[in-house]
Scaffold this motif. Sequence first.
Motif, PDB file in Angstrom:
ATOM      1  N   ASN A  46      30.365 104.399  78.802  1.00 19.54           N
ATOM      2  CA  ASN A  46      30.636 104.325  80.238  1.00 19.54           C
ATOM      3  C   ASN A  46      31.997 103.703  80.562  1.00 19.54           C
ATOM      4  O   ASN A  46      32.165 103.018  81.558  1.00 19.54           O
ATOM      5  N   SER A  87      33.466 104.692  84.085  1.00 18.57           N
ATOM      6  CA  SER A  87      32.876 104.065  85.270  1.00 18.57           C
ATOM      7  C   SER A  87      33.131 102.562  85.329  1.00 18.57           C
ATOM      8  O   SER A  87      32.775 101.910  86.305  1.00 18.57           O
ATOM      9  N   HIS A  88      33.759 102.002  84.278  1.00 24.41           N
ATOM     10  CA  HIS A  88      34.023 100.559  84.248  1.00 24.41           C
ATOM     11  C   HIS A  88      35.506 100.220  84.340  1.00 24.41           C
ATOM     12  O   HIS A  88      35.923  99.137  83.943  1.00 24.41           O
ATOM     13  N   ARG A  89      36.280 101.111  84.907  1.00 22.86           N
ATOM     14  CA  ARG A  89      37.714 100.838  85.040  1.00 22.86           C
ATOM     15  C   ARG A  89      37.959  99.646  85.967  1.00 22.86           C
ATOM     16  O   ARG A  89      38.937  98.923  85.823  1.00 22.86           O
ATOM     17  N   ARG A  99      35.908  97.020  86.290  1.00 26.07           N
ATOM     18  CA  ARG A  99      34.896  96.056  85.874  1.00 26.07           C
ATOM     19  C   ARG A  99      35.307  94.618  86.151  1.00 26.07           C
ATOM     20  O   ARG A  99      36.497  94.280  86.178  1.00 26.07           O
TER      21      ARG A  99
END
Length: 207
Positions: free
Chosen positions: A125, A128-130, A132
Amino acid sequence: MASKIWLTLDLVETVFYLCAYEFTIRGVNSPWCRLLDDADGQVMEYSGDLKQFWKRGFGHDINSKASCILFHDLFKRLDTAANQIKSGGRVSEVVMVQVGHAETLLPLLTLLDLFKDDVPLNSSNFASHRGRAFRTGVIVPYAANLLMTLFDCPDGLRLQARLNERPLTLPGLDDLSPLYQDVRKRYKQLLQGCDQDTVCMMDSSKN
């Protein structure tokens, strides 16, 4: 005749850290940096965050529990100072400094429930964790530090937490300098005890 060099993950990681160290410590954009583009750097950064997430962060519950004694020592000292202030006496320990490494600080920050993402980090993932919260290069850079300061205010004692000199909002508390009693309520469960024997017997397969 030129010899072939087979790129491995270890070699790529070495290039990344050589680039990062020279840039951070010496302010030099070294030739190593030219071997990587921005996308490569982001992937390597995420790879490092993954390692820390599962080794010292939220990946396993026992990671943060290892800092339970340090957590209790911190609040014991804060409680002592708070009681001395309330009684109108002299604060016996105005400043307390403890020195360690990122490997000590990161589990403590995890125990305090800081920088926790809604979805755990894993190898699938990255995209989707850029954005974070768990970004170790920001949380525990060189000379990382956590400061807890008590203020004697008209409405009571207040605590301000600072990470790397920047004010930090503790989870569940909206104020940058919440009442100390509210901080203790937030961490009430952790403050009730620290059974290291139970922690060390935790079944890693359930974490």
